[in-house]
Scaffold this motif. Structure first.
Motif, PDB file in Angstrom:
ATOM      1  N   ALA A 112     -47.199  -8.353  61.377  1.00  0.00           N
ATOM      2  CA  ALA A 112     -47.751  -8.251  62.729  1.00  0.00           C
ATOM      3  C   ALA A 112     -47.873  -6.795  63.167  1.00  0.00           C
ATOM      4  CB  ALA A 112     -46.885  -9.042  63.713  1.00  0.00           C
ATOM      5  N   LEU A 113     -46.861  -5.997  62.894  1.00  0.00           N
ATOM      6  CA  LEU A 113     -46.902  -4.581  63.285  1.00  0.00           C
ATOM      7  C   LEU A 113     -47.968  -3.817  62.500  1.00  0.00           C
ATOM      8  CD1 LEU A 113     -43.078  -3.986  63.696  1.00  0.00           C
ATOM      9  CD2 LEU A 113     -44.796  -3.921  65.523  1.00  0.00           C
ATOM     10  N   PHE A 114     -48.102  -4.102  61.204  1.00  0.00           N
ATOM     11  CA  PHE A 114     -49.148  -3.446  60.421  1.00  0.00           C
ATOM     12  C   PHE A 114     -50.532  -3.861  60.914  1.00  0.00           C
ATOM     13  CE2 PHE A 114     -46.040  -3.036  56.640  1.00  0.00           C
ATOM     14  CZ  PHE A 114     -45.624  -1.788  57.073  1.00  0.00           C
ATOM     15  N   ALA A 115     -50.689  -5.125  61.294  1.00  0.00           N
ATOM     16  CA  ALA A 115     -51.971  -5.598  61.819  1.00  0.00           C
ATOM     17  C   ALA A 115     -52.332  -4.897  63.128  1.00  0.00           C
ATOM     18  CB  ALA A 115     -51.944  -7.118  62.016  1.00  0.00           C
ATOM     19  N   GLN A 116     -51.316  -4.437  63.875  1.00  0.00           N
ATOM     20  CA  GLN A 116     -51.545  -3.706  65.128  1.00  0.00           C
ATOM     21  C   GLN A 116     -51.785  -2.216  64.885  1.00  0.00           C
ATOM     22  OE1 GLN A 116     -48.056  -4.434  67.533  1.00  0.00           O
ATOM     23  NE2 GLN A 116     -48.378  -6.646  67.526  1.00  0.00           N
ATOM     24  N   GLY A 117     -51.728  -1.782  63.616  1.00  0.00           N
ATOM     25  CA  GLY A 117     -52.010  -0.389  63.287  1.00  0.00           C
ATOM     26  C   GLY A 117     -50.803   0.482  63.032  1.00  0.00           C
ATOM     27  N   THR A 118     -49.610  -0.073  63.016  1.00  0.00           N
ATOM     28  CA  THR A 118     -48.421   0.723  62.708  1.00  0.00           C
ATOM     29  C   THR A 118     -48.551   1.259  61.285  1.00  0.00           C
ATOM     30  OG1 THR A 118     -47.060  -0.605  64.189  1.00  0.00           O
ATOM     31  CG2 THR A 118     -45.908   0.658  62.489  1.00  0.00           C
ATOM     32  N   PRO A 119     -48.413   2.584  61.074  1.00  0.00           N
ATOM     33  CA  PRO A 119     -48.634   3.141  59.736  1.00  0.00           C
ATOM     34  C   PRO A 119     -47.462   2.968  58.768  1.00  0.00           C
ATOM     35  CG  PRO A 119     -48.122   4.897  61.260  1.00  0.00           C
ATOM     36  CD  PRO A 119     -48.221   3.629  62.078  1.00  0.00           C
ATOM     37  N   ALA A 120     -46.253   2.794  59.284  1.00  0.00           N
ATOM     38  CA  ALA A 120     -45.076   2.646  58.416  1.00  0.00           C
ATOM     39  C   ALA A 120     -43.926   2.110  59.253  1.00  0.00           C
ATOM     40  CB  ALA A 120     -44.679   3.990  57.794  1.00  0.00           C
ATOM     41  N   LEU A 121     -42.952   1.502  58.556  1.00  0.00           N
ATOM     42  CA  LEU A 121     -41.751   0.974  59.196  1.00  0.00           C
ATOM     43  C   LEU A 121     -40.532   1.545  58.493  1.00  0.00           C
ATOM     44  CD1 LEU A 121     -42.822  -2.778  59.393  1.00  0.00           C
ATOM     45  CD2 LEU A 121     -42.823  -1.101  61.258  1.00  0.00           C
ATOM     46  N   ALA A 122     -39.418   1.609  59.211  1.00  0.00           N
ATOM     47  CA  ALA A 122     -38.185   2.107  58.604  1.00  0.00           C
ATOM     48  C   ALA A 122     -36.983   1.393  59.194  1.00  0.00           C
ATOM     49  CB  ALA A 122     -38.046   3.610  58.827  1.00  0.00           C
ATOM     50  N   VAL A 123     -35.946   1.312  58.395  1.00  0.00           N
ATOM     51  CA  VAL A 123     -34.649   0.781  58.814  1.00  0.00           C
ATOM     52  C   VAL A 123     -33.579   1.729  58.302  1.00  0.00           C
ATOM     53  CG1 VAL A 123     -35.383  -1.640  58.939  1.00  0.00           C
ATOM     54  CG2 VAL A 123     -34.507  -0.718  56.773  1.00  0.00           C
ATOM     55  N   ASP A 124     -32.393   1.659  58.898  1.00  0.00           N
ATOM     56  CA  ASP A 124     -31.309   2.575  58.514  1.00  0.00           C
ATOM     57  C   ASP A 124     -29.965   1.850  58.482  1.00  0.00           C
ATOM     58  OD1 ASP A 124     -30.948   2.213  61.245  1.00  0.00           O
ATOM     59  OD2 ASP A 124     -30.828   4.350  61.705  1.00  0.00           O
ATOM     60  N   PRO A 125     -29.816   0.861  57.588  1.00  0.00           N
ATOM     61  CA  PRO A 125     -28.545   0.129  57.567  1.00  0.00           C
ATOM     62  C   PRO A 125     -27.374   0.985  57.114  1.00  0.00           C
ATOM     63  CG  PRO A 125     -29.858  -0.441  55.658  1.00  0.00           C
ATOM     64  CD  PRO A 125     -30.733   0.411  56.545  1.00  0.00           C
ATOM     65  N   ASP A 126     -26.202   0.582  57.564  1.00  0.00           N
ATOM     66  CA  ASP A 126     -24.964   1.151  57.038  1.00  0.00           C
ATOM     67  C   ASP A 126     -24.957   0.826  55.546  1.00  0.00           C
ATOM     68  OD1 ASP A 126     -22.178   1.161  56.096  1.00  0.00           O
ATOM     69  OD2 ASP A 126     -21.625   1.364  58.202  1.00  0.00           O
ATOM     70  N   PRO A 127     -24.737   1.804  54.688  1.00  0.00           N
ATOM     71  CA  PRO A 127     -24.782   1.535  53.249  1.00  0.00           C
ATOM     72  C   PRO A 127     -23.737   0.527  52.776  1.00  0.00           C
ATOM     73  CG  PRO A 127     -24.012   3.763  53.670  1.00  0.00           C
ATOM     74  CD  PRO A 127     -24.458   3.204  54.982  1.00  0.00           C
ATOM     75  N   GLU A 128     -22.692   0.322  53.570  1.00  0.00           N
ATOM     76  CA  GLU A 128     -21.667  -0.669  53.210  1.00  0.00           C
ATOM     77  C   GLU A 128     -22.039  -2.090  53.633  1.00  0.00           C
ATOM     78  OE1 GLU A 128     -19.055   0.072  51.262  1.00  0.00           O
ATOM     79  OE2 GLU A 128     -20.005   2.046  51.164  1.00  0.00           O
ATOM     80  N   ASN A 129     -23.103  -2.222  54.416  1.00  0.00           N
ATOM     81  CA  ASN A 129     -23.554  -3.538  54.855  1.00  0.00           C
ATOM     82  C   ASN A 129     -24.489  -4.108  53.784  1.00  0.00           C
ATOM     83  OD1 ASN A 129     -24.518  -5.827  56.137  1.00  0.00           O
ATOM     84  ND2 ASN A 129     -24.774  -4.815  58.116  1.00  0.00           N
ATOM     85  N   HIS A 130     -23.897  -4.597  52.719  1.00  0.00           N
ATOM     86  CA  HIS A 130     -24.651  -5.046  51.554  1.00  0.00           C
ATOM     87  C   HIS A 130     -25.598  -6.199  51.889  1.00  0.00           C
ATOM     88  CE1 HIS A 130     -22.278  -2.303  49.217  1.00  0.00           C
ATOM     89  NE2 HIS A 130     -21.172  -2.852  49.697  1.00  0.00           N
ATOM     90  N   ARG A 131     -25.193  -7.078  52.795  1.00  0.00           N
ATOM     91  CA  ARG A 131     -26.069  -8.189  53.188  1.00  0.00           C
ATOM     92  C   ARG A 131     -27.334  -7.648  53.841  1.00  0.00           C
ATOM     93  NH1 ARG A 131     -23.791 -13.246  56.417  1.00  0.00           N
ATOM     94  NH2 ARG A 131     -23.305 -13.836  54.306  1.00  0.00           N
ATOM     95  N   ALA A 132     -27.203  -6.687  54.748  1.00  0.00           N
ATOM     96  CA  ALA A 132     -28.373  -6.121  55.420  1.00  0.00           C
ATOM     97  C   ALA A 132     -29.263  -5.376  54.430  1.00  0.00           C
ATOM     98  CB  ALA A 132     -27.946  -5.183  56.547  1.00  0.00           C
ATOM     99  N   VAL A 133     -28.665  -4.567  53.569  1.00  0.00           N
ATOM    100  CA  VAL A 133     -29.446  -3.810  52.586  1.00  0.00           C
ATOM    101  C   VAL A 133     -30.244  -4.769  51.700  1.00  0.00           C
ATOM    102  CG1 VAL A 133     -29.306  -2.264  50.588  1.00  0.00           C
ATOM    103  CG2 VAL A 133     -27.920  -1.798  52.632  1.00  0.00           C
TER     104      VAL A 133
END
Length: 177
Positions: A112-133
């Motif tokens: 949905a965000l790319f369809a609206q023209g967003t050029p890139a996305l990013a996330v910054d999980p805690d490296p110890e949060n293995h489930r999130a990564v």
């Protein structure tokens, strides 16, 4: 089995549900105390740059927000264009854990965000949060490497670009992975 997800804007009426979710044992250590997180959500609600949504399948079960990468002075997103968006998310209802819903709704939100023209996305999980990564990786985010976030804590920066528009990795970025 694929699911259709809906993304409903957060309202103050959602705060009791968000408090319950934030108090769940699986949230401990990755998100702050419920009242502190609700205060942050309340501060951003209607402020304009942060788009906060309740994620629905057959019922509400998660939270996702996205905002311009320059909003909070995050130096670890310096490689991204100004129009890129950062995401934060969680599955609040424990009944939805371990069934692929996190990656599923992230893919849907990214599309949905790319369809609206967003050029890139990013996330910054805690490296110890293995489930999130692992969830971010299944959704299509690729690790860039460890960097210090705005408060100096180490985070794993992961990004996603629309199909065919990934700028690739520089030699320096490849060394961080």
């Amino acid at each position: 089995m694929p699911h259709e997800y809906r993304f409903v804007p957060v309202s103050r009426d959602d705060y009791p549900m968000l408090r319950r979710w934030l108090a769940q044992p699986h949230m401990a250590g990755w998100w702050g105390l419920p009242e502190a997180e609700i205060a942050l959500i309340d501060g951003d609600l209607g402020a304009g740059s942060c788009d906060m949504r309740i994620v629905w399948a057959d019922r509400p079960f998660g939270f996702v927000q996205d905002y311009p990468v320059r909003t909070y002075g995050a130096p670890h997103y310096g490689h991204l264009p100004d129009e890129a968006r950062a995401l934060d998310m969680f599955l609040g209802d424990p009944a939805y854990l371990g069934a692929g819903h996190g990656a599923g709704f992230l893919k849907a939100r990214a599309a949905a965000l790319f369809a609206q023209g967003t050029p890139a996305l990013a996330v910054d999980p805690d490296p110890e949060n293995h489930r999130a990564v692992a969830t971010f990786a299944r959704a299509g985010f690729r690790p860039l490497g460890m960097k210090a976030c705005e408060d100096g804590a180490p985070v794993l920066v992961m990004d996603m670009w629309p199909e065919g528009l990934d700028p690739g990795r520089t030699a320096d970025e490849k060394d961080l992975i």
